[in-house]
Structure formats: C-alpha cells, structure tokens
Design an enzyme around this catalytic site. Structure first.
Site, short mmCIF file in Angstrom:
data_model
loop_
_atom_site.label_atom_id
_atom_site.label_comp_id
_atom_site.label_asym_id
_atom_site.label_seq_id
_atom_site.Cartn_x
_atom_site.Cartn_y
_atom_site.Cartn_z
N HIS A 1 -3.37 -11.77 -6.87
CA HIS A 1 -3.60 -12.72 -5.78
C HIS A 1 -3.14 -14.10 -6.23
CE1 HIS A 1 -7.37 -10.05 -4.92
NE2 HIS A 1 -6.29 -9.50 -4.40
N ALA B 1 -0.77 -4.77 -7.24
CA ALA B 1 -1.49 -4.42 -6.01
C ALA B 1 -2.04 -5.67 -5.34
CB ALA B 1 -2.61 -3.44 -6.32
N CYS C 1 -4.29 -2.96 -9.82
CA CYS C 1 -3.56 -3.79 -10.78
C CYS C 1 -3.09 -5.10 -10.15
CB CYS C 1 -2.37 -3.01 -11.32
SG CYS C 1 -1.14 -2.62 -10.05
N ARG D 1 -2.21 -0.56 3.50
CA ARG D 1 -3.28 -1.50 3.85
C ARG D 1 -3.14 -1.77 5.33
NH1 ARG D 1 -5.00 -6.47 2.27
NH2 ARG D 1 -7.07 -6.03 1.50
#
Lengths: 454, 545
Positions: free
Chosen positions: B197, B68, B65, B99
């Site tokens: 992003h 994320a 999503c 991550r």
C-alpha cells in the site's frame, strides 16, 4: 464489456493479455492436497501461498490448507534456508501432518535455494515425510506444476521390492475435479480393476458439512499406497500434460509399464480408458458400463439437432481441452478455435490433427491468451464457448453462451460433485451445451418462434 | 444490564482460557512471539500490541504480500491505466478481477478493469534480464490501447535480477508522451500487504497527485482509502452528492488517473481506511494544506456522525441543514427494514478478522444490528491502527519497514491553501477526528479479544471458545469456519453482495447477515436420525432377536 479489444489483430511478442494459464505452484499445491494428511507448503513470499489458497478455495468452495515460508527481504538476499527449516519444525509441531509437500516459487528458484539439501539438513520427526517439487513460475503453467508435484510423489515414495508385483494398477487422474476422481474410481470398480489413484482429492476437497472442521479429512492417497505404486503392474496416466511425466518416472524408477491416455472427457476418450482397463483385467466389460454408454449414445442421437454444426471455441488446460475438442467433434460440432495458455507444441499437433481428420478448418494455439481468442471471435464469431470462468467476459461482450468446463470455475457450482469424465460426465456436458444454446434461443427468439417442445 | 455483564464475563473467561490453550500448544519461540500479538481489552489500562512484524514461517497466516497490497489493492482499481505486471504470469493472473473494486468511466476515460496485462516472464528473461521484454510490452500496450497512463508493478524475481523498471518507465514516458509509473513492490518486501500500500501510495503521490489543472470547485472532497468493494463508493457518493459535496477523486476504488491528478484541489480529505492511506493524507496536508478527517461510512450511526462532522468542518448553515434533511430522509427510508433485521439479530455475537480497518468499521454496523463483537483482529495493521496515532512517535522502525521508502514532501507554495484558519482547525480537532485516529482498541468494548495476524490454529480455537454466530473474515478461512457450524461472511468480497456502506448499504448488510445466520440449511447439519432414535428400526431388531 471488453470494448477496448480491437478487431484488428496485431502481433505481440512481449505482452500477454487476459491469460489462459497461471503459474506452476498452484498446480503443485492442488496435487499435494491429493495426498492423505499432507500439508502443502509454499517456499516463497506469503503472497504466493495466499493467492493459491484463495484461488483454489474459490473453485472448490472447501478449506484449502497450506503453509508458507513467509520470505522477507532478508530471506530473499541471504537465502530461504532458515525460513524453510523453521517452517518445517512449526508445521509438524502445530499442524501435525504426515507429509509436508514443498513447492518452490519464482522467488526461491531465482535465488537458487537447494531444497533437497535443506530438507536433508532438517530434523524430520520419525514417521513423517517432507517431499518437494521445483515449480518455477517462469516455466510452463499450473499444469506443469501439477505434473511436477505428481512426479515428486513417485520420486520420493514409489518403492520396488525385488520380485514383488501386485495386481494393482496405478491411475494418475490428471488435473481434474474430486468428482472426476470419484467417477474414475467408480468405473475402475465396475471393471474389477484394483487401483491406486494418485493424487486423489476426492474426500479432501468435496467434504461434507458435519459441524466439525477436520484439517486432514479421510480422502487422499496414503503414503503406503504411494509407496506401493512402485509394485503395481501398470500405470494409466490420464492426460499427457498433467500425468505422463509421473508415469514415465515410475517406469524409470520401478519398471512399471506406463499407458498414457487422454483425459477421459467425452465418448471416445472414455471408450479408450475402459478398453485399456479391460485389457489389463482380461475380463469382459460389464453390461453396467455398456448401458451407461448406450444411454449417452442414445442422447447424442436424440438431441444432436440442438448443437449439430454449431461453431465452438474451446479453451482451457491442455488435457481437458484436447479431450473436449475430440468430444465436440463426436457431437458434430465445429471447434474452430482451440487454445490453451500452457505452452507445448504437442497440443498444437494433437488438436490440429483432430481438426484435419474431421475436415474442420480451425485455429489452434498453445501458449495463447483469451485476448487473442476474443479477437479471432470478433473476426469470425462462434455459437458457443466452452472453457473456464474467465470466458464469461467474452461471452457477455459477444453474446455467446459459455459452457463452463475445466479450471477454474469461480462463479458456478456443481463441478466438485458432478463429474465431466466418463459416460455420465459426457451426458452432463451435453446437457450443459444443449441448455446453453436453447436458453439463448428462448430468450431472444420472436414470440411466434417460441416453442414449448424442443 | 446484569445479564450482559454476566455474558461479558463469561466471554472473557473463555477467551482467557482459549488464549492460554493456544499459547501452550505452541513451540516456545512461536509462543513468545504470538503472545505479544493478542490482548483482551481493559478500559482502565493503556494496552500495547505488537503488529506489523514478520509472520513466523510455517504459520498458516491469512496475510498476502507487498505486490498484493500495491497492485492488487491500491493501484489496480484505477480504471483508466494499463496496469502491466512485470513477472511470471501468476501474480498478474491472481489480481485479475478477483478483488471487487468496481469502477465506471465517468469522464470519458478508458476502463481497463476487466483486462489483465503481464510480461509473462520466461526462464530466459530471468537469466538474461527482463527489461527488453518490459519495454516491448509497453510498446505493444501503447499501440493497441493508446492509454493515457501505464503502471508497472514488479513481482519477486524482478528485484532479484535487477531489472531497472523505473528507468524503463521514465524512457517510455518520454517516448510515448504518456504517464508511466513503476512500482518496486516485489512480494518479499515488508511483512504484509501493508508495505505494498505504502509503495503504491508513494508512487501516486510522487507522480500523479497535483499534476492536473482542473478548476477548483466548492465543497470538494477526496475520498481516501475507499476501494469501492461491492459498490460502497457509489453509495457514499450518492449520499454526499445529495447533500451537496463534490467528490474530486477516490483513492482508489472507482478512481481514475484523470481524477486523481486533481486531488490537490479538495477542501477536505476523508480517510476511510486509515491503514492503507493515512500517510498520503498526511503528505497532502503538508504539501497542499488539505486537512483530513477520519470517517466511517460503515454503520448507520457512524455514517451520521461522519456526515455531521463534515458539515461542521465546512461550517455552512445551508450545508448543515441539508445534512440533517438527508439523514432524516435516508433514515426514514430504511427504518422499517432495519428494525426487522435488528429484531432477528439482536443479542448475537460476531468475530471479525479483516485487513487493517474493517475490523473496526464493521463493529459499528454490527452494533446497529444489536450484534456484539467479541473478537476483532487485523491482518496487516500497524500499532497505530490498534492503539491510535499517539503511539506513532514510539513505534520502533525495524529492518523490514526501513526498506519501505518514506517520502518527504514540502509545501507547494503555488498550490498550498488553507480552507480554515489554523485556529479554527485546532478548535475543530477537539470536536472531531481531524488528522487523528484513536484506533481499534479504544473503539472496542470491554473484554473484546484484540488479535493481530490471527492464524488458522487460533481461528479454530477462538471459535470453539467464543462460539460466535457470525465470523467476518476472508475466503481462505470462510469454509473452515462454516464447516465448524458458524456462518462466515466474507468481509473482503462481501460474498458478492453489497454495497454495505451508508444507509442503504446497512440494510443490505443486515439482510445478508440475517440470511446467513438463519438460513434453514444450518438445521440440516445433523441428520434427523442422529437427533432422535429410530424407533421402528429398534423394534424390528427386537422382533428379529
């Protein structure tokens, strides 16, 4: 490592740091995987489903299949009904499960999607089932979500036919490993108890490599079995937090007598389970189990010096942590800090009483976090940590060995195949505790103190 | 080579068959949708693909999503900021150490990477609003940790209940005299991580880049779209520093607020992951005059090409010489090992399904090993990542993308600087990918299957059809693939190995790929009694009979 954690403890009202819990939907997803030929479905944004699959996959190292309603902004504004209807249609068409088990998310709960009415207004193919559990992420924890989905299995499937009572006993194993579920089934078999275990992820999340991927492996509780739970003569719910809700629902719906026991981790909790099973079969407890128990006791006596009197911090999910605390006390250890991230006053009461009875002064906290646990340890250290993988940061920071028990274990293997429940599981826990303490001693002791035999 | 062509033809045939089978199995609407997301590369055609559109509900996608992408990928790696996630506990928990964006403090910054901060919203916060709790959480974070900067990331319910996190951030900034940046990255925004992003980068551009006052240094660069997975950034930095470059900041792996503030000082921006950062590179160029170069530090040949392009951009004779020396030194170091692994791997085939850049980058590294990529796909790429930036003006903005803010920046008169004259820059653009990226399709070999938002069902079918030796993907399909008898390499986490970037990284990758393909375990999948008849048993049976 974690050097920004101060020793001074300040009261926090709003900020959780390094949590000891996660949110409801992942627990619901795990429970749903314990139904045979079931595809869990996450009704929310894609990220929820992705995170839950990712996390479960890392813990089980086996495929975790689940689908999502893939909410976009439009769905968040206008409601997720069209998304869910499309999803149900596509899932039955493409992935062909027998059951779709929907869990909600904080998104769909906040906008108030009415799942039962959406299910009702959707064409479900003949012989297929869609069930749901409300799992708002802002209530409880992943254990609450597990519990809610197990309860949904009862609400949707359990049936009572007039005057039909089978010889079967339901066992709700709680949020434990496939290996644990197998072990509980093995014990029941030795006891001669005919059981229905639900949910049951053995044979689903511990599958062999055969060179073929099987989307719905042989394991899991079948719908027929789930239906029949309503006609069983009793339910044994293992773990108050994960399992009791479903057992009470079964009592309410089908009048099946519930027995809520602790998760069978450690000698006392296993004794209690076996005695309860014996009271239901009315038969002697077979020597085979007495032998296993005797082996455990033999080991407890023979190597108590490895861990006796050691101070230990135990953290993780409430049911496992409660039993693990009890077992640590049985081993003569001192659990001085016991926390769970899951909220629940019962946890504080049960563990506090255990410590009081054992004459141990300790701190107990539900809805706690690992940051605070670390601060406690900075103020008064412990010799050992017992809990999930997240403890490894405190372990490294304070040079305290960590025995991995519970969920999740993301950095070691074995938990899916080797149980921690039952007498055999208890032997495995002792092996881990003893090895962790002795390994540290061996690594750090002076040459003249380094011993061949210990 | 005739053999290769033949093999290639077979791959094409099998791929076409698989595609047909997949589309046939789908309900009509799904079929119509998915058809546009897949193609087989043909060099003599201009090929179009549909990307960055909604995943159909119910499809088992690998996508995550917006949150994320924002907190998990871009914001989270910045080491010296307290990243508070405003929402129920899960979202913060799942981005805690999951991550592999490693980071180390080098300027005396605080490093919060191992911490997880959440407002852990409860039902009453959802009902009565969560701003008060967020304010209190910031207060507690400031009192306990005294950070230089804080970020706030919103999760799904925050936008729905209308918490104004930006006002809370602005007030906190004033009250505590530190930087506080809020990101409205609710999970339902956009269609994948990509929206996140964008939201993250917009925030960093708006609030952080250009706020520092460091002195300018020569041969300075920013490394954009590099997340230091498995220590990639450290290996890239090692090489660049050895040549004589100065890395001002990395966005965002091993990055920090302290360093990012001075990103405007660079002479050149390097763009590794085009998908997650190209718009920042564009904005910096517009605002501060810094051009960007599309680079690839994954793969030996691509690293060499990147280093040569960089040297050419700076045009300094010593730097060009030093670049060649370093390349020669590094190559000499890895030659024997690479040859060893290349001999093992040569002729094998790979499938790649990763993020928005790696399915391109890793083809280069596979090529170094003699491994041919037969399928490549992206989880959250846009059309320009497939088709190249030429397509940008032709992309139609749909409702999902329209909701993601487009920043419009203007020239910063005080800080705008050109390292090269516009004429020189134009000339160099003909020789290297300056402010340009040609995309995955162009980079792929004839007959490669290119696929967007590959889902579970398609993964299975393509594996059956193309029988690759290795599949580079993520954790969610790793064990599906391995159950099918194919080695799966996690391209997001490197299966906890790495670095894979640069020269030494290539050797690590080669070693891991060889180990995965050739681990003796594969030979045990079929039990011996299923391979050969149990003679003794049948004899005994006969005797009894």
């Amino acid at each position: 490592m974690l050097e920004l954690t101060p020793k001074e403890i300040s009261k926090r009202k709003a900020l959780t740091i390094n949590p000891a819990k996660t949110c409801q939907p992942i627990g619901a997803m795990y429970a749903a995987l314990g139904i045979h030929k079931c595809l869990p479905h996450s009704h929310g944004s894609q990220g929820c489903c992705s995170y839950h699959r990712m996390h479960l996959t890392r813990h089980y190292r086996d495929p975790i299949m689940a689908s999502t309603s893939s909410f976009t902004e439009g769905a968040a504004v206008f409601g997720g009904k069209p998304n869910l209807q499309t999803a149900i249609k596509n899932v039955f068409n493409i992935y062909k499960p027998d059951v779709i088990a929907i869990n909600t998310t904080c998104l769909s709960e906040t906008i108030g999607d009415d799942i039962p009415s959406i299910i009702q207004s959707t064409d479900i193919p003949e012989g297929k089932y869609v069930i749901h559990a409300n799992t708002p992420s802002y209530v409880g924890s992943h254990i609450t979500g597990f519990s809610n989905m197990v309860k949904a299995m009862v609400s949707y499937f359990s049936e009572k036919e007039e005057n039909v009572l089978t010889k079967k006993v339901n066992i709700i194993p709680g949020f434990v490993e496939p290996s644990d579920m197998r072990e509980i089934k093995r014990i029941a078999k030795i006891m001669g108890l005919d059981i229905i275990m639900f949910p049951d992820t053995s044979g689903v999340l511990d599958t062999p490599n055969t060179g073929k991927f099987i989307m719905y492996p042989d394991g899991g509780t079948t719908v027929e079995e789930l239906k029949a739970t309503g006609m069983s003569r009793a339910t044994i719910a293992l773990g108050k937090f994960a399992s009791e809700q479903a057992a009470y629902e079964l009592e309410k719906k089908c009048n099946v007598t519930p027995y809520v026991l602790k998760s069978p981790v450690g000698i006392k909790a296993t004794d209690e389970l076996i005695m309860k099973m014996a009271s239901l079969t009315g038969k002697e407890i077979p020597y085979e189990l007495e032998e296993e128990r005797g082996q455990l006791v033999d080991l407890m006596i023979d190597i108590h010096q490895h861990y006796s009197g050691k101070k230990v911090a135990i953290f993780g999910d409430p049911d496992i942590t409660i039993s693990m605390t009890e077992f640590a006390i049985s081993l003569g250890m001192k659990p001085i800090y016991v926390i769970t991230g899951t909220p629940g006053k019962d946890f504080d009461d049960i563990v506090t009483k255990m410590l009081e009875d054992a004459g141990i002064e300790g701190k107990v906290k539900s809805a706690g976090d690992l940051f605070e646990l670390h601060q406690w340890i900075k103020n008064e250290p412990v010799d050992l940590l017992i809990g999930n993988t997240y403890g490894k940061y405190i372990s490294k920071a304070e040079n305290i060995p960590l025995v991995r028990v519970g969920f999740p274990i993301l950095d070691r293997v074995g938990h899916t195949y080797l149980p921690t429940v039952g007498y055999k599981g208890a032997i495995r826990i002792i092996e881990k505790i003893s090895s962790a303490l002795l390994d540290k001693f061996d690594r750090e002791c002076a040459d003249e103190d380094f011993e061949l035999v210990m | 080579m005739p053999y290769k062509n033949f093999k290639n033809g077979v791959i094409r045939m099998n791929a076409e068959k698989a595609m047909e089978k997949i589309l046939d199995s789908y309900p009509a609407k799904v079929m119509k949708n998915r058809k546009k997301h897949m193609l087989i590369k043909k060099s003599d055609e201009k090929q179009e693909i549909t990307a960055n559109t909604r995943t159909i509900p119910g499809i088992i996608t690998n996508r995550g999503c917006c949150y994320a992408g924002c907190k998990g990928v871009v914001v989270g790696p910045l080491i010296d900021m307290v990243h508070i996630v405003h929402g129920p506990i899960g979202c913060s928990y799942y981005t805690w150490n999951t991550r592999r964006n490693k980071g180390k403090a080098t300027r005396g910054e605080k490093n919060f990477l191992h911490y997880c901060f959440s407002t852990d919203m409860q039902e009453s916060d959802i009902v009565f609003g969560g701003e008060k709790k967020l304010r209190q959480a910031i207060k507690e974070a400031v009192e306990i940790f005294k950070p230089e900067a804080i970020t706030i990331s919103a999760t799904c319910p925050v936008g729905l209940i209308g918490d104004d996190i930006h006002t809370v951030a602005a007030e906190a900034e004033k009250e505590y005299g530190i930087k506080v940046v809020a990101f409205s990255c609710e999970g339902y925004k956009g269609v994948s991580q990509s929206a996140g992003h964008h939201i993250a980068n917009n925030g960093l551009m708006k609030h952080i880049i250009g706020t520092g006052n460091d002195e300018k240094i020569p041969y300075s660069i920013n490394l954009l779209g590099e997340y230091n997975i498995g220590g990639d950034e450290w290996e890239i930095s090692r090489i660049l520093t050895k040549i004589g470059y100065n890395i001002i900041s990395t966005m965002t792996g091993n990055g920090s607020y302290e360093r990012l503030k001075n990103a405007h000082n660079a002479d050149l921006n390097l763009v590794q992951c085009h998908r997650s950062i190209n718009y920042v590179a564009d904005m910096i160029e517009k605002k501060y005059g810094t051009p960007w170069l599309k680079v690839n530090f994954i793969g030996i040949q691509s690293t060499i090409e990147t280093l040569r392009n960089m040297a050419k951009y700076f045009g300094d004779e010593d730097l060009i010489k030093r670049t060649e020396e370093v390349i020669a030194e590094e190559l000499a170091d890895i030659k024997d090992e690479m040859e060893y692994y290349r001999n093992m791997c040569s002729g094998k085939t790979a499938m790649l399904f990763v993020g928005g850049s790696r399915a391109h980058h890793y083809q280069d590294l596979f090529k170094d090993l003699g491994i041919e990529t037969v399928l490549a796909g992206y989880e959250f790429a846009h059309r320009d990542d497939y088709e190249g930036r030429d397509v940008l003006p032709h992309i139609q903005i749909d409702a999902d993308s329209r909701n993601i803010e487009e920043l419009h920046v203007e020239k910063d008169e005080k800080r705008y600087r050109l390292y090269l004259s516009p004429e020189k820059l134009e000339q160099l653009k003909k020789e290297m990918p300056l402010s340009n990226y040609e995309g995955l399709i162009k980079a792929s070999k004839e007959n490669t299957v290119i696929i967007d938002d590959l889902n579970h069902f398609e993964t299975e079918e393509f594996i059956k059809a193309l029988k690759p030796d290795v599949f580079g993907s993520g954790i969610k399909d790793k064990y599906v693939i391995q159950k099918m008898g194919v080695f799966s390499k996690q391209m997001h986490s490197y299966d906890y190995s790495g670095p894979y970037a640069g020269f030494k990284g290539a050797v690590n990758f080669a070693r891991d790929i060889s180990a995965g393909i050739f681990t003796p375990a594969w030979s045990y999948v079929v039990p011996p009694w299923k391979k050969e008849p149990l003679l003794e048993a049948s004899m005994v049976e006969k005797e009894v009979g």
